[in-house]
Design a protein around this motif. Sequence first.
Motif, PDB file in Angstrom:
ATOM      1  N   VAL A 252     -28.592 -26.485  57.602  1.00 48.07           N
ATOM      2  CA  VAL A 252     -27.219 -26.179  58.026  1.00 48.07           C
ATOM      3  C   VAL A 252     -27.242 -25.919  59.543  1.00 48.07           C
ATOM      4  CG1 VAL A 252     -26.403 -25.218  55.849  1.00 48.07           C
ATOM      5  CG2 VAL A 252     -27.546 -23.717  57.494  1.00 48.07           C
ATOM      6  N   GLU A 253     -26.103 -26.241  60.194  1.00 49.89           N
ATOM      7  CA  GLU A 253     -26.008 -25.883  61.627  1.00 49.89           C
ATOM      8  C   GLU A 253     -25.090 -24.673  61.741  1.00 49.89           C
ATOM      9  OE1 GLU A 253     -24.479 -28.839  64.364  1.00 49.89           O
ATOM     10  OE2 GLU A 253     -24.803 -27.526  66.098  1.00 49.89           O
ATOM     11  N   ALA A 254     -25.591 -23.637  62.434  1.00 53.85           N
ATOM     12  CA  ALA A 254     -24.784 -22.427  62.636  1.00 53.85           C
ATOM     13  C   ALA A 254     -23.841 -22.674  63.805  1.00 53.85           C
ATOM     14  CB  ALA A 254     -25.696 -21.251  62.940  1.00 53.85           C
TER      15      ALA A 254
ATOM     16  N   VAL B  25     -29.745 -23.772  65.192  1.00 55.46           N
ATOM     17  CA  VAL B  25     -28.964 -22.890  66.094  1.00 55.46           C
ATOM     18  C   VAL B  25     -28.878 -23.546  67.473  1.00 55.46           C
ATOM     19  CG1 VAL B  25     -28.921 -20.637  67.241  1.00 55.46           C
ATOM     20  CG2 VAL B  25     -29.628 -20.799  64.850  1.00 55.46           C
ATOM     21  N   ASN B  26     -27.647 -23.578  68.016  1.00 52.13           N
ATOM     22  CA  ASN B  26     -27.449 -24.179  69.350  1.00 52.13           C
ATOM     23  C   ASN B  26     -27.917 -23.207  70.446  1.00 52.13           C
ATOM     24  OD1 ASN B  26     -25.735 -26.763  68.880  1.00 52.13           O
ATOM     25  ND2 ASN B  26     -24.816 -25.187  67.572  1.00 52.13           N
ATOM     26  N   LEU B  27     -28.654 -23.765  71.384  1.00 45.03           N
ATOM     27  CA  LEU B  27     -29.158 -22.935  72.503  1.00 45.03           C
ATOM     28  C   LEU B  27     -28.383 -23.281  73.767  1.00 45.03           C
ATOM     29  CD1 LEU B  27     -33.029 -22.706  72.796  1.00 45.03           C
ATOM     30  CD2 LEU B  27     -31.410 -20.915  72.214  1.00 45.03           C
TER      31      LEU B  27
ATOM     32  N   LEU C 149     -34.013 -25.352  66.758  1.00 41.17           N
ATOM     33  CA  LEU C 149     -33.202 -25.008  67.941  1.00 41.17           C
ATOM     34  C   LEU C 149     -32.658 -26.293  68.534  1.00 41.17           C
ATOM     35  CD1 LEU C 149     -35.417 -22.241  69.609  1.00 41.17           C
ATOM     36  CD2 LEU C 149     -33.300 -21.938  68.314  1.00 41.17           C
ATOM     37  N   GLU C 150     -31.319 -26.306  68.758  1.00 39.02           N
ATOM     38  CA  GLU C 150     -30.689 -27.501  69.328  1.00 39.02           C
ATOM     39  C   GLU C 150     -30.485 -27.311  70.824  1.00 39.02           C
ATOM     40  OE1 GLU C 150     -27.108 -28.810  67.475  1.00 39.02           O
ATOM     41  OE2 GLU C 150     -27.939 -28.707  65.443  1.00 39.02           O
ATOM     42  N   LEU C 151     -30.927 -28.320  71.535  1.00 39.57           N
ATOM     43  CA  LEU C 151     -30.806 -28.257  72.994  1.00 39.57           C
ATOM     44  C   LEU C 151     -30.084 -29.528  73.421  1.00 39.57           C
ATOM     45  CD1 LEU C 151     -32.036 -26.307  75.099  1.00 39.57           C
ATOM     46  CD2 LEU C 151     -33.752 -28.063  75.495  1.00 39.57           C
TER      47      LEU C 151
HETATM   48 MG    MG Z   1     -25.117 -28.575  67.822  1.00 36.08          MG
END
Ligand code: MG
Length: 753
Positions: A521-523, A580-582, A612-614
């Motif tokens: 899942v993406e928060a 989680v988007n950083l 971690l999404e960058l």
């Molecule tokens: Mg994202």
Amino acid sequence: MSTGQTGGARERGKRSEFTRSLRIALVLVVALIAAFALYVETERRIDRANERLHLSHQLADQLRMSSEDLTRAARSYVQTGETIYRQQFDDILAIREGREPRPVNDHGSYWEPVTVEGKPVQTDGGRHESLLELIGRSGISEPEYRQLELAKNNSDALTRIEYAAMALVDTPGPNMPERRQTASQMLHDGVYRQAKADIMRPIASFHDQMDQRTRREVTEATQIATLTRLVVMGLGVAVLLALWGSVRKLRTLLGGTPDEVHAHIARLGQGNFREEIKIEPGRKNSVLGWLSQTQQQLHQLDLGRREASAQLAQLADFDPLTGLPNRRLLQDRVDTALSHAGRHGESLALMFLDLDRFKNINDTLGHHLGDELLVQVAQRLKSTLREEDTVCRHGGDEFVLLCRGTDANGAAQVARKVLSLAAEHYRVGSHDLAVTCSIGIAIYPSDGNSLETLSMSADTAMYRAKQAGRNDFRFFKAEMQTQSARTLQLENGLRRALELGQMYLEYQPQCSLHNDEITGVEALLRWNHPALGPLSPVEFIPVAEDSGQILEIGEWVLRTACRQLRAWQLAGLAIPRVAVNLSAVQFRLANLPERVSELLEEAGLSPSCLELELTESVAMENPESAIQVMENLSLRGVQMSIDDFGTGYSSLNYLKRLRVYKLKIDKSFVQDIASDQDDRAIVRAIVSLARSLGYLTIAEGVETPAQQAFLRDNGCDEMQGYYYSKPLRADGLEAFVRSRQLDTRAAPDRAKF
Ligand code: MG
Ligand code: C2E
Ligand code: MG
């Protein structure tokens, strides 16, 4: 001994020479005065001797004349019998003996005017002094006195004859003629004359003695006077010589005439330090020599002072790093430009220019190189503008450009020119840097009529340019003001949003295109603003990044997401991972990897369950450092993905070195995938690139079965989008997953999408 000390000793020597010669002159002057006084005294002595001579002659004459008068009075009395003569005789004697006062101003003949017509004349106030007393006090010598005393005694003896003669005629009676005859004979005979001569002889001898003595005294005194006169003349010459010597010594000491020294001191006193004081050779160690040195030192100090005040003036108006005008000078220039534009009905443009992500350069290369870059940018900006325009450094990496007589068209041209010139590569130290900038433009009179209002408008427009992706310019528009107000409202609200529980997370499931299972899942962060309602992270994340609050918020998201997944796992939900988007700001944090590990440990979650999404642009901003951070994170077991892939400018060289496991294909390519050939080609290319690099692919924003079909057919591994599920709150997501688990169990072989 040093030269200075030798010079000082020489000066003291010179000074004492001058003082000595002055002292000698003074001593000589004193001696001259003394000699002159002596000379005067000697002259006086001569005068006194002459006076004494005169006085003693006078007194001797008085004695002689009194004797003569007595003789005459006695003879007259004897011949005439007139008592007046008898009276006269007595008076003369009484005065001579000091029994009667001496007539005033007698001048030696006091007996003559004693009685005129039988009456005494002017005897009141006269002195009772005998002639002998007067003689005794006249300062004559003892032998001289004895001569006069002898004359006086002889005169007294004569008076006895005279008394005897006068006694013969005193009493009237018979034989008067005979008595007269006898008495007259007594006063004329040889005895009488002999007695008379006995008076005159000592007087004459007295005169001789007196004359001789006086002459001796006078001769002596004259000799002394001549000598002292010579001494006075000699001393006078010596004084003149000593004074002349002193003057010469003084000139040597001064190094010039007192007038010259005075003129130079007066000039220095008036602050004229520029004019050189010329000194004669060999006069270095003199007052003029020192004055000359002082003048040179003062001149140097004056030059230094002038330089310092010029520097101060420069500092007051110009930025010390770039040499550009500072805010103070900008205010002056804008005021002048505004009043000119107002008078002539012209417009002008004020532009705010800010370097994009300059902080990264400072952080990674250091302030020294950052400063060098700013200097080069300043030079380029200056070279772009016209002479009458102003480039000012407003502070940090912010510049203000003032373009006079410029309207919107002109300003746009200038902005384009500046953008392209600023974007050219910079050689800073050993680095080749590419820097862009964002520009906001305000035009007078529409956007403001003072530096303050124009600055606010230009700043707002620049902020918009930044928000819109940077490396661009924006004109100020009235609605920007309201947007700025909203931004301000967001900034203020963000401060307490977490604390007040206004933030929460939604979770959007991601599924495998191979077997339809949930891969994770993406928060996604949500903010329910009390006044503005639910807000998109697209709007408030940049605000949080600018104000620095993103760090606190980002950590909260990480912690909440990790705890949530752990809770779901414990509740038996098959969710392998949470993404989680950083933010770029978080990614730059030096202790990010440690902090992530701490949060995972705190939540009790395995690092492999966190992704971690960058975004591509953040990763490529400073790829070397991104590679290091990712390396560190991946060593800790955390997985990384590149978000919004395809929208940035990834260098394939760096891409292959990044420790990522998944590329997220941006939804802008997915949107028109069914119809747009280009998008299809791009998606195919991304998938094949990822494959060749060993990365997985996930497509974002999948909304339709067609999109899904295309993606699956072209080898994309996963998908995320409304077609599968919208972002859901935690309980919604839980229900979604449970229903999916039930479905799968009920029909394990059926593919749903
Ligand atoms: Mg994202
Ligand atoms: P993103 O990481 O690319 O997130 C995906 C965005 O696409 C989300 O928007 C999501 O709601 C939206 N989306 C998902 N499926 C579809 C679809 O089928 N069609 C369309 N049109 N959109 C879809 P959202 O939630 O508004 O988030 C926007 C961006 O905000 C995110 O883009 C992410 O970059 C950022 N963001 C969200 N949460 C956070 C966070 O906690 N921290 C940080 N730093 N950034 C966040
Ligand atoms: Mg995205």
